[in-house]
Scaffold this active site. Structure first.
Site, mmCIF file in Angstrom:
data_model
loop_
_atom_site.group_PDB
_atom_site.id
_atom_site.type_symbol
_atom_site.label_atom_id
_atom_site.label_comp_id
_atom_site.label_asym_id
_atom_site.label_seq_id
_atom_site.Cartn_x
_atom_site.Cartn_y
_atom_site.Cartn_z
ATOM 1 N N TYR A 99 0.857 -1.189 0.000
ATOM 2 C CA TYR A 99 0.000 0.000 0.000
ATOM 3 C C TYR A 99 0.893 1.239 0.000
ATOM 4 C CZ TYR A 99 -3.825 3.169 0.863
ATOM 5 O OH TYR A 99 -4.754 4.172 0.712
ATOM 6 N N GLN A 116 -10.797 -0.014 1.334
ATOM 7 C CA GLN A 116 -11.293 -0.897 0.279
ATOM 8 C C GLN A 116 -10.150 -1.578 -0.471
ATOM 9 O OE1 GLN A 116 -11.725 2.403 0.403
ATOM 10 N NE2 GLN A 116 -11.577 3.369 -1.614
ATOM 11 N N ASN A 168 -3.361 5.989 6.103
ATOM 12 C CA ASN A 168 -4.051 6.768 7.132
ATOM 13 C C ASN A 168 -4.720 5.843 8.151
ATOM 14 O OD1 ASN A 168 -6.418 5.820 5.926
ATOM 15 N ND2 ASN A 168 -6.784 7.723 4.804
ATOM 16 N N SER A 174 4.570 8.951 13.945
ATOM 17 C CA SER A 174 6.025 8.931 13.854
ATOM 18 C C SER A 174 6.656 9.589 15.076
ATOM 19 C CB SER A 174 6.469 9.648 12.583
ATOM 20 O OG SER A 174 7.833 9.396 12.330
ATOM 21 N N GLN A 197 10.730 15.359 11.882
ATOM 22 C CA GLN A 197 9.746 14.346 12.258
ATOM 23 C C GLN A 197 8.408 14.983 12.609
ATOM 24 O OE1 GLN A 197 11.245 11.529 10.869
ATOM 25 N NE2 GLN A 197 9.687 10.789 12.240
ATOM 26 N N HIS A 220 5.568 15.392 9.978
ATOM 27 C CA HIS A 220 4.796 14.259 9.478
ATOM 28 C C HIS A 220 3.327 14.357 9.852
ATOM 29 C CE1 HIS A 220 7.369 11.423 7.461
ATOM 30 N NE2 HIS A 220 8.280 11.495 8.385
ATOM 31 N N GLU A 225 11.006 5.076 17.659
ATOM 32 C CA GLU A 225 11.116 4.664 16.255
ATOM 33 C C GLU A 225 12.481 5.071 15.699
ATOM 34 O OE1 GLU A 225 8.666 5.459 12.073
ATOM 35 O OE2 GLU A 225 8.437 6.817 13.766
ATOM 36 N N HIS A 226 12.835 6.341 15.868
ATOM 37 C CA HIS A 226 14.130 6.864 15.430
ATOM 38 C C HIS A 226 14.889 7.395 16.638
ATOM 39 C CE1 HIS A 226 11.247 7.658 12.063
ATOM 40 N NE2 HIS A 226 12.186 7.065 11.369
ATOM 41 N N ASP A 263 15.532 7.774 6.089
ATOM 42 C CA ASP A 263 14.222 7.787 5.438
ATOM 43 C C ASP A 263 14.332 7.537 3.936
ATOM 44 O OD1 ASP A 263 12.413 8.042 7.455
ATOM 45 O OD2 ASP A 263 11.990 10.162 7.145
ATOM 46 N N GLU A 322 1.069 -35.978 29.115
ATOM 47 C CA GLU A 322 0.144 -34.930 28.678
ATOM 48 C C GLU A 322 -1.273 -35.456 28.452
ATOM 49 O OE1 GLU A 322 1.851 -32.979 25.294
ATOM 50 O OE2 GLU A 322 3.425 -32.008 26.477
ATOM 51 N N HIS A 358 -1.437 -39.865 20.592
ATOM 52 C CA HIS A 358 -0.057 -39.544 20.230
ATOM 53 C C HIS A 358 0.851 -40.731 20.576
ATOM 54 C CE1 HIS A 358 -1.375 -35.432 19.667
ATOM 55 N NE2 HIS A 358 -0.136 -35.021 19.395
#
Length: 427
Positions: free
Chosen positions: A127, A189, A212, A235, A257, A260, A325-326, A359, A413, A418
């Site tokens: 995506y 969708q 999003n 972010s 950052q 974003h 994250e960074h 990035d 068990e 088994h």
């Protein structure tokens, strides 16, 4: 930005505030996305078209862009842009090819054979946002590791742009990255279509890539029907700086950052009060020249902080707790501390390794765990696109040697069938 002094309490209250920022998704969004998913599952392309018209204003002139057509977009692209994405592609490929795993097999003297088979997934969907948040770099970061892993087919979905046409820069990047087909559809969708398959859009094994809140929610709801990379939150960047850091650099990196998203977080930990004050002034100076000033201001006001620490050890302890994250280490001897960073998506060492380098260009992946999940998640990699199977071969004699142990474990068990599966071979 607010400047505070680390006291063992205030900075950890900040972590709790940031966790709430990435909390549960609004029920109205979940309900809306669930409706979209169910409609696409039941009505296929008809539902995809209906939602595309509703959310994007019109259906695209054509739904599918084949591989041969992608080259035309690349050929028509700006020469400097073409050079930049090719150079970035080469760096990303070189880094990720070192992650590739091999199948293996071991044969023992007693005749036992065991091993592991590694292969790429059959089909992956990527995506890629369109519109104002169109990121060609995301195409490279998602597709290249998949190609190295041996994925047989890479499908990309991206929303149609103005007048129903694709974003040409994204199409050019798709060609460079080796994408096989592009479908001009976006939103929840598109995710549902990839997960279930429609007459036009082929079902995939895994969906990766940013989007999003509707896209992220769809991926989360469809996990299990299809694999996903991760559920990404807003972010974030954390910078650890000592007295040798340059305030102008720090300010620029924090805002890189913050632009974003209004919910992005940008935090500076420094051992110098002078650096803290100078960085705050630099932000005030530089922000006037930036296009996304309003977003940056809200991000820094709500989720930004400058914290003065007693020493670098205290700052690193906080960094490991936050698991950003960074993480930038703008300190005199950054390599000295890399072994002490346990929780971070990607680490940037020194004053000339800013976060945008990762990035776009350096090679390591920019799809990173957010919201503290770097404690247990890793960046997107070649491993994200493979599957493994183990295999076992025992001779009759070696199974006989092991049978008593296996039967004992099965009986313990309470799984007598088994145990019987072993016993019946020696009656």
């Amino acid at each position: 930005m607010n400047i505070t002094k680390a006291n063992g309490k205030t900075e950890y209250e900040l972590i709790e505030a940031l966790k709430k920022r990435a909390g549960e998704t609004d029920k109205k969004i979940v309900d809306a996305v669930t409706t979209i998913i169910n409609s696409v599952k039941e009505q296929g392309d008809e539902a995809v078209r209906e939602f595309t018209v509703r959310f994007d204003g019109m259906a695209p002139k054509k739904t599918i862009v084949e591989k041969e057509e992608l080259k035309a977009y690349y050929d028509e692209a700006d020469e400097q842009f073409k050079s930049a994405i090719v150079n970035a592609k080469n760096n990303i490929y070189d880094f990720h090819k070192r992650q590739a795993q091999q199948s293996w097999m071991t044969t023992q003297e007693n005749g036992i054979i065991m091993g592991q088979r590694v292969r790429g997934l059959n089909r992956v969907g990527i995506y890629v946002p369109g519109g104002t948040a169109a990121y060609p770099s995301s195409v490279l970061m998602n597709a290249i590791p998949a190609k190295i892993a041996g994925v047989k087919e890479i499908i990309m979905v991206t929303p149609p742009g103005e007048f129903g046409n694709p974003n040409p820069d994204i199409m050019a990047a798709a060609y460079v990255a080796g994408v096989d087909r592009v479908f001009l559809v976006g939103g929840a969708q598109a995710v549902a279509a990839l997960a279930y398959g429609t007459e036009k859009i082929t079902k995939v094994d895994k969906i990766v890539g940013p989007g999003n809140i509707f896209v992220a929610t769809a991926k989360k709801l469809l996990y299990g029907v299809v694999d996903i990379d991760m559920v990404a939150g807003p972010s974030e960047i954390l910078i650890v700086a000592d007295k040798t850091a340059k305030p102008s650099f720090l300010a620029a990196d924090l805002m890189s950052q913050a632009e974003h998203d209004k919910m992005a977080s940008a935090i500076l930990l420094t051992t110098s009060s002078d650096i803290a004050k100078a960085t705050a002034k630099e932000i005030e100076r530089q922000i006037k020249f930036l296009q996304r000033q309003e977003i940056i201001e809200q991000s820094l006001n709500d989720y930004g902080e400058i914290i003065v620490c007693e020493n670098l050890e205290q700052a690193i302890d906080f960094a490991n707790e936050l698991a950003p994250e960074h993480l930038e280490l703008c300190v005199e001897e950054p390599l000295k501390y890399i072994g002490k960073i346990d929780n971070a998506g990607s680490v940037f060492l020194g004053n000339y390794s800013p976060e945008p380098l990762g990035d776009y260009y350096a090679g390591p992946n920019h799809v990173l765990p957010t919201s503290g999940t770097a404690r247990f998640f890793s960046p997107l990699s070649v491993d994200s696109f493979i599957k493994k199977s183990s295999f076992i071969y025992y001779t009759e004699q070696e199974l006989a040697n092991a049978k008593d142990d296996i039967v004992k474990l099965a009986d313990t068990e309470g799984l007598t069938a088994h145990a019987n599966s072993i016993k019946v071979r020696f009656e």
